[in-house]
Design a protein around this motif. Structure first.
Motif, short mmCIF file in Angstrom:
data_model
loop_
_atom_site.label_atom_id
_atom_site.label_comp_id
_atom_site.label_asym_id
_atom_site.label_seq_id
_atom_site.Cartn_x
_atom_site.Cartn_y
_atom_site.Cartn_z
N THR A 251 17.93 91.41 84.39
CA THR A 251 15.55 91.01 84.41
C THR A 251 16.22 90.39 86.34
O THR A 251 15.26 90.99 86.50
N GLN B 56 17.86 91.59 89.11
CA GLN B 56 17.41 92.86 90.16
C GLN B 56 16.20 91.81 90.66
O GLN B 56 16.15 91.89 91.67
N ARG C 140 15.44 91.86 94.78
CA ARG C 140 14.18 92.11 96.14
C ARG C 140 13.69 91.12 97.06
O ARG C 140 13.48 91.03 97.89
N GLN D 298 23.21 91.04 94.85
CA GLN D 298 23.13 92.71 94.19
C GLN D 298 24.29 92.66 93.44
O GLN D 298 24.65 92.97 92.14
N THR E 255 23.59 91.12 90.22
CA THR E 255 22.57 92.37 88.72
C THR E 255 23.69 93.26 88.29
O THR E 255 24.06 92.96 86.98
#
Length: 637
Positions: A198, A201, A205, A388, A391
């Motif tokens: 989480t 992610q 962003r 990324q 993640t």
């Protein structure tokens, strides 16, 4: 029978020395038994005198949360039970050289990776212990080294097996609690992995936003750099066009001069006003006098009236000029004050411009700023890609932890390695210097000197060693000794040649230096003959018996059956000073290349013993001179 016994017994009665000789003959077998058995009586009790090197190079190992250093533990355990005289060495090459030179019986070398290879038990014999010995130096010591290697391998493997089983039992004792704690830890780890996914992610962003901001920063930096270049150009132009301090100083001086002139002009106007007033008074007085006089013409009076009016007008003008001059003075004062403020401000402006121009970044720095902003933008893009991947990795980690939780066994963890490797993970290896063909070849250097000594003793029985013809009575001591020695020397040299033939051709012992072997045998035969001759010259036939006893002492002290250190006591102390010891060393060097092939030094010591024996044979004892016809063979054949 009794008659014969009675007649033989008279010799012992008439010649007491014969009785003493009989006692010596009776004692010789007991001496032989004492000498040989004492030299091999209890070698196991004297192995501590046998020097053995321990070279521990083991770096140790961290295994299953425990520190292991098998080499250090092995050295400590060996020293607690001193089977041999262990000596610590830190340099492997030095220890090997000491073994080659005969200073050490053998060397135990523990390699640097011994623990890392032996403890896990990945394969049989992975942990290598090197036993370095020299068969040529001492065949019995090499035999002891091989037996030591076998015992050491069993002992180390047993010790390692005990430690492994202790680990297994300790793991089995706490396995259930450990597995339960592992399950609990995995649950917490799974929760942490989900939270990590989480957070990754959210970080992705944020990295996306950061990348957009970095792009805008790059654009703004480009504009900033362009504006900074234009600003710098304008400031430099202003700095170049600024009024110089000299111009400002002239402006100040002009303003000051204007103010000073106005003040002087004011004082002049005051004086003009005073003169106009006096002139007006004079004109008024003259007009009054003219009006009262009949002698003044009317035209003059009219002129005086005009003059009075002009004077009044002049006074009024001067009064107005004074008022204007005061205003002009006030203006000049204000102008002077303003000029002073202006010049001060311009000087400050010049200083500020100078500082600004000096502090302006040059084009290279602006270019570097532009490149840095571009790098920042690229790094933000890379960060975006990295987040990324983080993640994705967090998601994979969460999935892997789920699989691990499902596949976690509920049994005791398995010890590494295989069965054969765990059973015998240590394999001592023997490295042999100066190798010996077989057991017989190993004992040859100790048997050959005894045979040559026996041959020299037998050669001494062929002639009367203390008897000369009367014709030789006047000869020199050296000539007498040399004359007696020629024939026995030829015999012992023939013995040495035959021994060389037997060793090299019949027994097929592959000697390293065949010529040096022949030279050693010949030198030993001659030296032994000179020693027996010297003993016989000094003690007669008793010297021959003493030579045989001396032979037994030397054979027991030369380390033929056992290393001389295991004989202990007197044998080990006198060994370096006995001729046979030097012969044995020279033979080992010539036959096997032992003692680093150094046969010259022991041969020189042997030759020195021969020279000393020859000198003693010349001057000790007495010659017995007989008629040439009375000379008989020494043996009754």
């Amino acid at each position: 029978m009794w008659d014969i016994v009675r007649m033989e017994g008279r010799f012992f009665w008439r010649y007491p020395r014969l009785l003493l000789a009989a006692a010596v003959v009776a004692l010789i077998p007991a001496l032989y038994v004492l000498i040989y058995l004492a030299s091999v009586w209890d070698p196991a009790a004297k192995t501590g005198d046998l020097p053995v090197a321990i070279v521990n190079l083991d770096r140790g190992l961290e295994y299953r949360q425990q520190a292991f250093n098998v080499g250090r533990d092995l050295a400590a355990r060996l020293k607690l039970k001193p089977t041999f005289g262990y000596v610590d060495y830190t340099d492997e090459s030095t220890a090997r050289q000491q073994v080659r030179q005969g200073a050490l019986a053998f060397a135990l070398i523990v390699p640097a990776d011994f623990s890392s290879n032996a403890v896990p038990g990945a394969q049989a014999g992975a942990g290598k212990l090197v036993i370095f010995t020299s068969e040529g130096n001492s065949y019995p010591s090499a035999t002891l080294a091989k037996r030591f290697a076998e015992d050491l391998g069993r002992e180390v493997n047993q010790s390692l097996n005990e430690q492994r089983w202790a680990l297994v039992l300790a793991d089995a004792d706490g396995s259930q609690r450990s597995i339960q704690r592992l399950h609990e830890g995995l649950l917490q780890l799974r929760q942490g992995a989900k939270e990590l996914a989480t957070g990754a992610q959210m970080a992705a962003r944020g990295a996306d936003t950061l990348s957009g901001g970095a792009t805008r920063v790059e654009q703004g930096v480009d504009q900033l750099a362009s504006g900074a270049r234009e600003l710098g150009s304008g400031l430099r132009t202003m700095f170049d066009k600024r009024p110089r301090n000299s111009d400002l100083r002239r402006l100040e001086e002009g303003a000051q001069a204007l103010l000073t002139g106005q003040e002087e002009f004011g004082r002049g106007l005051v004086q003009l006003q005073q003169g106009a007033q006096r002139l007006q008074s004079g004109v008024n007085g003259f007009r009054e006098e003219a009006d009262g006089s009949v002698f003044v013409a009317t035209r003059i009076k009219e002129g005086l009236d005009q003059l009075g009016e002009g004077t009044s007008t002049l006074e009024s003008g001067l009064r107005n000029a004074g008022v204007a001059q005061q205003k002009l003075t006030e203006g000049a004062t204000q102008l002077h004050t303003g000029v002073s403020s202006l010049t001060t401000g311009l000087r400050s402006l010049n200083s500020g411009l100078r500082s600004m121009v000096t502090q302006l970044p040059d084009d290279a720095r602006l270019d570097e700023l532009t490149r840095s902003s571009a790098s920042l933008s690229g790094g933000a893009l890379a960060l975006k890609g990295g987040t990324q991947k983080v993640t994705q990795g967090a998601q994979h980690l969460a999935g892997g932890l789920d699989l691990l939780e499902g596949a976690l066994p509920a049994s005791v963890k398995k010890i590494e390695g295989n069965a054969q490797g765990l059973a015998t993970s240590v394999q001592p290896t023997i490295e042999v210097d100066a190798p010996v063909q077989n057991n017989g070849s190993g004992f040859a250097p100790n048997i050959i000197p005894g045979a040559l000594w026996l041959g020299a003793s037998l050669a001494a029985f062929l002639i009367h060693m203390r008897t000369l013809a009367r014709t030789a009575a006047k000869a020199s001591a050296w000539a007498k000794m040399a004359g007696k020695m020629v024939i026995p020397s030829g015999i012992v040299l023939l013995q040495a040649l035959l021994v060389w033939v037997v060793v090299v051709w019949l027994l097929n012992v592959r000697a390293v230096q065949v010529g040096a072997l022949a030279l050693t045998l010949c030198a030993a035969a001659i030296t032994f003959l000179l020693i027996v001759f010297a003993l016989t010259r000094a003690l007669g036939d008793a010297g021959k018996a003493l030579a045989l006893v001396f032979l037994a002492v030397q054979l027991s002290s030369s380390g033929g059956i056992l290393p001389v250190e295991l004989s202990g006591g007197l044998f080990a102390q006198i060994s370096p000073y006995l001729p046979i010891t030097w012969v044995v060393r020279a033979l080992k060097a010539t036959l096997f290349g032992a003692f680093e092939g150094d046969w010259q030094h022991p041969l020189q010591l042997l030759a020195l013993a021969g020279v000393v024996s020859a000198c003693l044979a010349c001057f000790v004892g007495r010659w017995r001179y007989v008629r040439p016809s009375a000379l008989r063979p020494a043996l009754d054949l």
